[in-house]
Design a protein around this motif. Structure first.
Motif, PDB file in Angstrom:
ATOM      1  N   GLY A 284       0.853  -1.386  -0.008  1.00 60.17           N
ATOM      2  CA  GLY A 284      -0.019  -0.025   0.199  1.00 60.17           C
ATOM      3  C   GLY A 284       0.992   1.215   0.033  1.00 60.17           C
ATOM      4  N   MET A 285       0.431   2.340   0.614  1.00 58.11           N
ATOM      5  CA  MET A 285       1.066   3.674   0.712  1.00 58.11           C
ATOM      6  C   MET A 285       0.579   4.490   1.851  1.00 58.11           C
ATOM      7  N   THR A 286       1.606   5.223   2.435  1.00 58.80           N
ATOM      8  CA  THR A 286       0.958   6.122   3.394  1.00 58.80           C
ATOM      9  C   THR A 286       0.224   7.285   3.130  1.00 58.80           C
ATOM     10  N   ALA A 287      -0.184   8.256   3.661  1.00 56.56           N
ATOM     11  CA  ALA A 287      -0.897   9.320   3.614  1.00 56.56           C
ATOM     12  C   ALA A 287      -0.014  10.167   2.659  1.00 56.56           C
ATOM     13  N   THR A 288       1.292  10.198   2.396  1.00 61.26           N
ATOM     14  CA  THR A 288       2.263  10.936   1.707  1.00 61.26           C
ATOM     15  C   THR A 288       2.825  10.072   0.638  1.00 61.26           C
ATOM     16  N   GLY A 289       2.092   8.844   0.585  1.00 59.69           N
ATOM     17  CA  GLY A 289       2.547   8.098  -0.839  1.00 59.69           C
ATOM     18  C   GLY A 289       3.852   7.330  -0.593  1.00 59.69           C
ATOM     19  N   ASP A 290       4.394   7.287   0.575  1.00 56.39           N
ATOM     20  CA  ASP A 290       5.714   6.464   0.685  1.00 56.39           C
ATOM     21  C   ASP A 290       5.295   5.069   1.199  1.00 56.39           C
ATOM     22  N   HIS A 291       6.130   4.172   1.106  1.00 58.98           N
ATOM     23  CA  HIS A 291       6.108   2.637   1.629  1.00 58.98           C
ATOM     24  C   HIS A 291       7.560   2.193   1.840  1.00 58.98           C
ATOM     25  N   GLY A 292       7.571   1.116   2.630  1.00 56.58           N
ATOM     26  CA  GLY A 292       8.673   0.663   3.184  1.00 56.58           C
ATOM     27  C   GLY A 292       8.726   0.117   4.573  1.00 56.58           C
ATOM     28  N   GLY A 293       7.582   0.636   5.157  1.00 56.49           N
ATOM     29  CA  GLY A 293       7.561   0.248   6.561  1.00 56.49           C
ATOM     30  C   GLY A 293       6.564  -0.953   6.593  1.00 56.49           C
ATOM     31  N   ASP A 294       6.034  -0.871   8.059  1.00 51.09           N
ATOM     32  CA  ASP A 294       4.977  -1.863   8.263  1.00 51.09           C
ATOM     33  C   ASP A 294       3.689  -1.210   8.897  1.00 51.09           C
ATOM     34  N   SER A 295       3.338  -0.097   8.583  1.00 49.83           N
ATOM     35  CA  SER A 295       2.082   0.448   9.180  1.00 49.83           C
ATOM     36  C   SER A 295       1.080  -0.065   8.264  1.00 49.83           C
ATOM     37  N   ASP A 296      -0.349  -0.084   8.813  1.00 51.21           N
ATOM     38  CA  ASP A 296      -1.320  -0.765   8.168  1.00 51.21           C
ATOM     39  C   ASP A 296      -1.630  -0.247   6.711  1.00 51.21           C
ATOM     40  N   ALA A 297      -1.359   0.945   6.473  1.00 49.52           N
ATOM     41  CA  ALA A 297      -1.590   1.532   5.304  1.00 49.52           C
ATOM     42  C   ALA A 297      -0.475   1.182   4.298  1.00 49.52           C
ATOM     43  N   GLU A 298       0.632   0.646   4.680  1.00 52.85           N
ATOM     44  CA  GLU A 298       1.647   0.221   4.014  1.00 52.85           C
ATOM     45  C   GLU A 298       1.556  -1.395   3.605  1.00 52.85           C
ATOM     46  N   VAL A 299       1.068  -2.123   4.666  1.00 55.27           N
ATOM     47  CA  VAL A 299       1.121  -3.379   4.218  1.00 55.27           C
ATOM     48  C   VAL A 299      -0.284  -4.132   3.814  1.00 55.27           C
ATOM     49  N   THR A 300      -1.142  -3.470   3.846  1.00 52.32           N
ATOM     50  CA  THR A 300      -2.454  -3.694   3.394  1.00 52.32           C
ATOM     51  C   THR A 300      -2.663  -3.389   1.723  1.00 52.32           C
ATOM     52  N   ALA A 301      -2.594  -4.167   0.992  1.00 55.16           N
ATOM     53  CA  ALA A 301      -2.931  -4.172  -0.391  1.00 55.16           C
ATOM     54  C   ALA A 301      -4.183  -4.646  -0.689  1.00 55.16           C
ATOM     55  N   ALA A 302      -4.510  -4.761  -1.912  1.00 57.11           N
ATOM     56  CA  ALA A 302      -5.785  -5.423  -2.403  1.00 57.11           C
ATOM     57  C   ALA A 302      -5.494  -6.457  -3.225  1.00 57.11           C
ATOM     58  N   PHE A 303      -6.432  -7.609  -3.029  1.00 58.55           N
ATOM     59  CA  PHE A 303      -6.450  -8.857  -3.658  1.00 58.55           C
ATOM     60  C   PHE A 303      -7.612  -9.079  -4.292  1.00 58.55           C
ATOM     61  N   PHE A 304      -7.726  -9.424  -5.608  1.00 58.14           N
ATOM     62  CA  PHE A 304      -9.050  -9.591  -6.227  1.00 58.14           C
ATOM     63  C   PHE A 304      -8.801 -10.922  -7.157  1.00 58.14           C
ATOM     64  N   VAL A 305      -9.774 -11.802  -7.162  1.00 56.97           N
ATOM     65  CA  VAL A 305      -9.570 -13.270  -7.915  1.00 56.97           C
ATOM     66  C   VAL A 305     -11.191 -13.343  -8.844  1.00 56.97           C
ATOM     67  N   TYR A 306     -10.951 -13.466 -10.004  1.00 60.49           N
ATOM     68  CA  TYR A 306     -12.279 -13.888 -10.708  1.00 60.49           C
ATOM     69  C   TYR A 306     -11.831 -14.769 -11.710  1.00 60.49           C
ATOM     70  N   SER A 307     -12.861 -15.621 -12.053  1.00 58.86           N
ATOM     71  CA  SER A 307     -12.657 -16.573 -13.379  1.00 58.86           C
ATOM     72  C   SER A 307     -14.303 -16.594 -13.811  1.00 58.86           C
ATOM     73  N   PRO A 308     -14.755 -16.664 -15.002  1.00 57.68           N
ATOM     74  CA  PRO A 308     -15.922 -17.318 -15.520  1.00 57.68           C
ATOM     75  C   PRO A 308     -16.314 -18.560 -14.992  1.00 57.68           C
ATOM     76  N   GLY A 309     -15.198 -19.412 -14.774  1.00 53.20           N
ATOM     77  CA  GLY A 309     -15.444 -20.801 -14.341  1.00 53.20           C
ATOM     78  C   GLY A 309     -15.738 -21.112 -13.087  1.00 53.20           C
ATOM     79  N   LEU A 310     -15.672 -19.947 -12.140  1.00 54.65           N
ATOM     80  CA  LEU A 310     -15.833 -20.258 -10.582  1.00 54.65           C
ATOM     81  C   LEU A 310     -17.492 -20.031 -10.265  1.00 54.65           C
TER      82      LEU A 310
END
Length: 1099
Positions: A284-310
């Protein structure tokens, strides 16, 4: 002492003791920051199954996979939040509705207004939790290997070497899968020659928001429809680059997220039933657009999965709401287990998205595509993607076997980094339970009946099918428990501390610091003292080198303490040389030393570390007040002159008023510059400054105001050192250093203003981006040339000969030729010491030694100003003014006794304030001891269009930006002992002249007494660096005692890394400045002998 040999002896007398301290620091870090050992084994099909046409280990579920990696895609960028009012919605929120449309299965409307049919298949959106450090390089390695990065891996963010461990790309390649990668060229460095097709673009320029993304879109459709492409990886960088340049809450983020929304929609519409689409961020990124640490904003990315066969049955990925699960309570959970109901991990009463660890990507994709899980992966599969409960259990079973094999091999091979015994035994016990329950044959009714009888009352009235479901759920629960415990154990062991190495390193640092303190209290103008300590420190470094080599060959715990013990024996002999007068001087400066000790001890408190910027500012103002009061209280002081006791006259009222005025100015400067600090995540009450953001990222209405203010401050930063040198007479004439500096500063000022103007363009074209490279490169070149010429030809003086000779012209028609011959003859005569000309007039002689230091510091400040930007011009200027103000206060204190030996002696308040000024400069120019606040943008100043040229240059630029305070104060350190002489000659009316006054000649007096300058400069340099060493030592001790503290890796460990690097920068800058000052004195002596100021060169 011969000065040429003396300057190298002085330099080594500084470098060798600090080198022994750094050796102890490295021993400590080796025990503190253990790295994970790599196993080069690779998984094969025969490990837990056989190769078949339908896959390896288990049948594959999909024939093709599309991985859309959107760099920096934070979870809330992708999730819809209907509670936010449209009037106040941030620029990054609710800009990717495609995920909600696919999950709900409703008809979608693209950005062009076209309505499409309802979505087939199914998908879900989850939080994708990264493991710190959240730098891109470490995240890519973790995503492809399934392993955990270690803390020290952050330093490799500039070094994208190929991956040697078994990984997903290698497994796909070995099993005949065709891989195509688009986008970030980092993939080529990590996996050379591993892709069938690639279309990669330079990723180093974070100011370029569109080149990489647009390049992907040019080839995306063709690769989606390519039947020979089994795995398609598209790595988009625009979102991450917007964060780095503008921050997440900027209109450019809205544009990029909407572009990504259309990309995801298009790809989801284009894939077939046998294709799996994964969309995720690496961090992710902080409120200033940085990343590298372990804050919630930095470690929480998005994950999306999809398939027409599911199938449309992913409700378990959203924890049940109390309203939708009124029939479910804790009493009937066991009943639902018999029905094969799938429950998510955690509190199922709250409706929050499911969490998926990023290390889970590798095992999940591997088995879904029918290839073995990489050998070193410790992630757990996402079971729900495997369909039936039996297939889920099968996937988890293979996952457990693979992880247990890796952990057993690792624990047996690396005895020095084994897993904690209690956790390993628990894991082995759990594996035994798994093997026991795994022996129950699901197809054997006898086995099922035996299992049913073991359940007793719980299984009454249940048929075999329900017993089978219960058994599968029991297995699944054990597998998931094992994998969760395994990951937790690995996280702990790869942060395990070697306490003996840490203690041995600390003892060695204590011995080295004691050695530094003894040297600073013992140096006198006697040559034999220098020689004694030089030989002693050569012996100490030799001892440390050989004992550490022995330690590497024979890893016995006791050898961690041998270097400190043997070096300590030598230091004991050094203690006999301590000068009692130096000890008394240190005692008189006890209060400054106690205040600095308090600052160092604050490393033991996480609150004080978090607010160290405020602690440094308060301590600095306190010591400035102490210096002013000390000056004002000098009235009747008894001193010894020629064996008689005399009362020292009080200071003049004019000096007192000026001193108070200077204190007020520098105090306001310190407080004002503190407002430009950068806020940490933990500083909840901090009001962050936006001045570190580039001009193009702020509101257009404020751009012009900030630009012109920045240009005004630029003019002051460039002109003030020039005006001082001009006033002192050091910018007259055409000497090489004078000519270059006089012109380079003007050109650099114009180039910086030009660069800021180009930086203010909101959407720069490719041509403007190219032009933006030239001003910084001109500045770098001019700064390097100026500093080099100043070092080679350091004299900034102007020599004007007086010549009273009369020239007789015998032939009026030959006037010009005869005058020329006479002048030519005089020119040759003037070069000889026995010239008949009178002693020449020389401008700038009283400041001849400090002038090259000022020019060097001025050019370094110009480069720093370029890197920090227009918004940080004011704190940088205030730092320079504070340095100048304290030099005046220090000089005024030294003027109480005009004897050269007294004026030049070490007063500890000087190095203490200088050290705090360097730390204050670190914080006031927009830095914190956290990795997210590292100024990565500095790496691209002058390197906008490509990242070509290696990683050394960008790393150096980031280093210069981050530790600009340490750099500038180190380069200007010799000004501190020179200040009483310099200001005493330039401002003679502020001090009362007394008999024996040696200050009226300024710095030129040192030509008669060079040994005094050597001793003084050495003492100041050693004491200043020893203070930085003391701060590092206390930080290390705090890390040893607080190694199990909850905030160790978030607060204390980064603090140690920044302090350590700051020490190295300080040592390098001080060493250069000491060498420059001594070389200047040596060249000045040579010049003085040539024009007969001196009959012979002093020895």
């Amino acid at each position: 002492m011969v000065l040429v040999g003396g300057r190298w002896k002085v330099l080594l007398l500084l470098v060798l003791p600090v080198a022994s301290f750094i050796a102890g620091l490295l021993v400590f870090i080796q025990g503190f920051l253990l790295t994970r050992h790599a196993l080069l084994d690779a998984s094969t099909c025969s490990d837990f199954g056989e190769l078949s046409e339908n896959g390896c280990w288990m049948p594959k579920k999909f024939n093709k996979t599309v991985l859309l990696l959107i760099d920096g895609l934070r979870y809330d960028f992708a999730a819809e939040d209907d509670t936010v009012k449209s009037a106040v919605v941030p620029a990054f929120l609710n800009k990717m509705p495609v995920f909600k449309e696919i999950i709900s299965g409703i008809a979608d409307i693209d950005s062009k207004g076209t309505t499409h049919l309802p979505w087939r298949g199914s998908g879900f959106l989850a939080k994708f939790i990264a493991d710190a450090p959240t730098t891109t390089m470490q995240r890519l390695k973790g995503l492809i290997t399934g392993g955990l990065p270690t803390f020290i891996d952050l330093a490799q963010n500039f070094d994208s070497g190929s991956i040697s461990e078994d990984n997903l790309v290698l497994q796909l390649e070995q099993h005949g899968r065709s891989i195509t990668v688009l986008g970030d060229d980092t993939w080529r460095n990590l996996f050379p020659n591993s892709f069938n097709r690639d279309f990669l673009f330079p990723s180093f320029n974070v100011w370029d928001l569109d080149t990489v993304d647009n390049g992907i879109l040019e080839h995306l459709d063709a690769e989606l429809n390519n039947p020979r492409c089994d795995v398609l990886i598209a790595h988009f960088l625009g979102v991450d680059h917007v964060g780095h340049r503008y921050g997440p809450n900027h209109p450019s983020m809205t544009r990029k997220l909407r572009q990504m929304n259309d990309v995801v929609r298009h790809v989801a519409q284009s894939i077939h039933d046998d294709t799996l689409l994964l969309v995720f961020g690496d961090h992710g990124m902080t409120a200033t657009g940085d990343h590298g640490g372990d804050s919630d904003a930095e470690v929480t990315a998005a994950f999306f999965v999809y398939s027409p066969g599911l199938v449309k049955n992913f409700s378990s990925y959203y924890r049940s709401s109390p309203h939708s699960s009124t029939n479910t309570n804790e009493s009937n959970i066991n009943e639902l287990l018999f029905q094969g109901e799938i429950f998510p991990v955690g509190d199922w009463r709250h409706q929050t998205p499911h969490l998926i660890q990023q290390v889970s990507l590798v095992p999940t994709v591997s088995l879904l595509l029918g290839v073995p899980i990489p050998y070193s992966s410790i992630g757990s599969v996402v079971p729900q993607l495997f369909g039936s409960l039996q297939d889920q259990v099968m996937a988890l079973s293979l996952n457990v076997k693979q992880v247990h094999r890796y952990l057993s091999h690792y624990n047996d091979k690396f005895s020095s980094n084994r897993f904690p015994l209690s956790m390993w035994q628990k894991l082995v016990s759990l594996k035994v339970d798994i093997d026991d329950i795994g022996r129950i044959n699901l197809s054997n009714s006898t086995h099922l009946e035996a299992y049913k009888s073991s359940l007793k009352e719980e299984a009454v009235g249940k048929d075999l099918e329900q017993i089978k479901n219960h058994l599968l759920m029991r297995r699944k629960s054990l597998y998931e428990e094992y994998l969760s415990l395994a990951k937790a154990m690995c996280e702990e062991v790869w942060a395990t501390f070697d306490v003996t190495a840490m203690a041995g390193g600390i003892f060695l640092m204590i011995v080295a610091l004691t050695n530094l303190a003894i040297i600073s209290l013992s140096l006198t103008k006697k040559e034999e003292i220098f020689t004694y300590f030089f030989k002693g420190n050569c012996a100490i470094c030799t001892i440390i080198m050989f004992t550490l080599l022995l330690r590497s060959w024979l890893p016995l715990p006791v050898l961690n303490f041998i270097p400190a013990f043997l070096a300590g024996v030598v230091v004991v002999f050094h203690a006999s040389k301590v000068n009692s007068l130096s000890v008394y001087a240190a005692y008189k400066d006890l209060w400054p030393l106690l205040i600095f000790g308090f600052v160092c001890c604050s490393s033991f408190s996480n609150s004080f570390v978090v607010h160290e910027d405020a602690v440094i500012g308060f301590s600095l103002v306190s010591l400035l007040a102490y210096s002013t009061l000390r000056l004002l209280l000098i009235h009747k002081t008894r001193t010894f002159e020629k064996g008689k006791i005399k009362n020292q006259a009080s200071i003049s009222s004019v000096l007192a008023y000026i001193a108070v005025s200077v204190f007020i100015v520098v105090g306001v400067a310190v407080r004002w510059s503190s407002s430009y600090r950068r806020c940490r995540e933990e500083q909840s009450s901090c009001e962050p400054s936006t001045n570190y953001l580039p001009l193009s990222s702020i509101d257009s209405a404020l751009q012009n105001k900030r630009f012109f203010i920045g240009v005004f401050l630029l003019i002051l930063t460039v002109s003030l050192p020039r005006q001082w040198l001009s006033y002192c007479g050091n910018l007259n004439g055409m000497r090489a250093a004078v000519f270059v500096y006089r012109n380079a500063t003007i050109i650099c000022g114009v180039m910086i203003a030009t660069y800021w103007a180009l930086d203010a363009v909101p959407k720069p074209s490719a041509l403007i981006l190219t032009y933006m490279n030239y001003p910084p490169r001109v500045i770098y070149a001019l700064a390097a040339i100026t500093i080099l010429i100043t070092f080679v030809k350091p004299l900034l003086i102007f020599q004007l000969h007086k010549n009273k000779r009369q020239y007789n012209v015998t032939n009026a028609h030959m006037l010009i030729p005869e005058l020329f011959n006479n002048l030519k003859e005089d020119f040759g005569r003037n070069k000889r010491p026995d010239s008949d000309c009178e002693t020449p007039v020389v401008y700038g002689l009283a400041t001849a030694i400090s002038a090259p230091l000022v020019t060097t510091g001025s050019m370094a400040a110009i480069v720093v100003l370029l890197l920090v930007g227009d918004g940080m011009a004011l704190p940088l200027l205030l730092l320079i003014l504070t340095v100048a103000g304290f030099c005046f206060l220090h000089a005024a204190i030294c003027w109480q006794n005009p004897l050269l030996d007294s004026v030049m002696r070490l007063r500890w308040v000087g190095p203490v304030v200088w050290c705090l000024l360097s730390l204050h400069g670190f914080y006031s120019t927009g830095h914190q001891t956290t990795f997210p606040t590292l100024p990565w943008s500095a790496a691209f100043v002058g390197r906008v269009e490509t990242g070509a040229g290696g990683t050394l240059a960008p790393a150096l630029l980031v280093l210069l930006h981050t530790f600009s305070g340490h750099l500038l104060l180190g380069l200007l350190l010799p000004l501190l002992p020179l200040a009483p002489l310099t200001l005493g000659a330039i401002l003679p009316t502020l001090r009362k002249k007394k008999s024996g006054d040696e200050l009226q000649r300024g710095e030129f007096v040192l030509l008669d007494r060079p040994e005094v300058f050597l001793a003084s400069l050495s003492s100041f340099a050693v004491s200043y660096v020893s203070l930085h060493c003391a701060k590092v030592l206390l930080t290390c001790i705090s890390c040893l005692f607080l190694r199990r503290h909850l905030m160790m890796w978030k607060i204390f460990a980064p603090h140690l890394i920044f302090e350590s690097v700051g020490l190295v920068v300080t040592l390098c800058s001080v060493s250069f400045s000491v060498l420059l000052a001594l070389r200047t004195l040596d060249v000045l002596q040579t010049w003085a002998i040539r024009i007969s100021f001196l009959k012979e060169k002093p020895s």
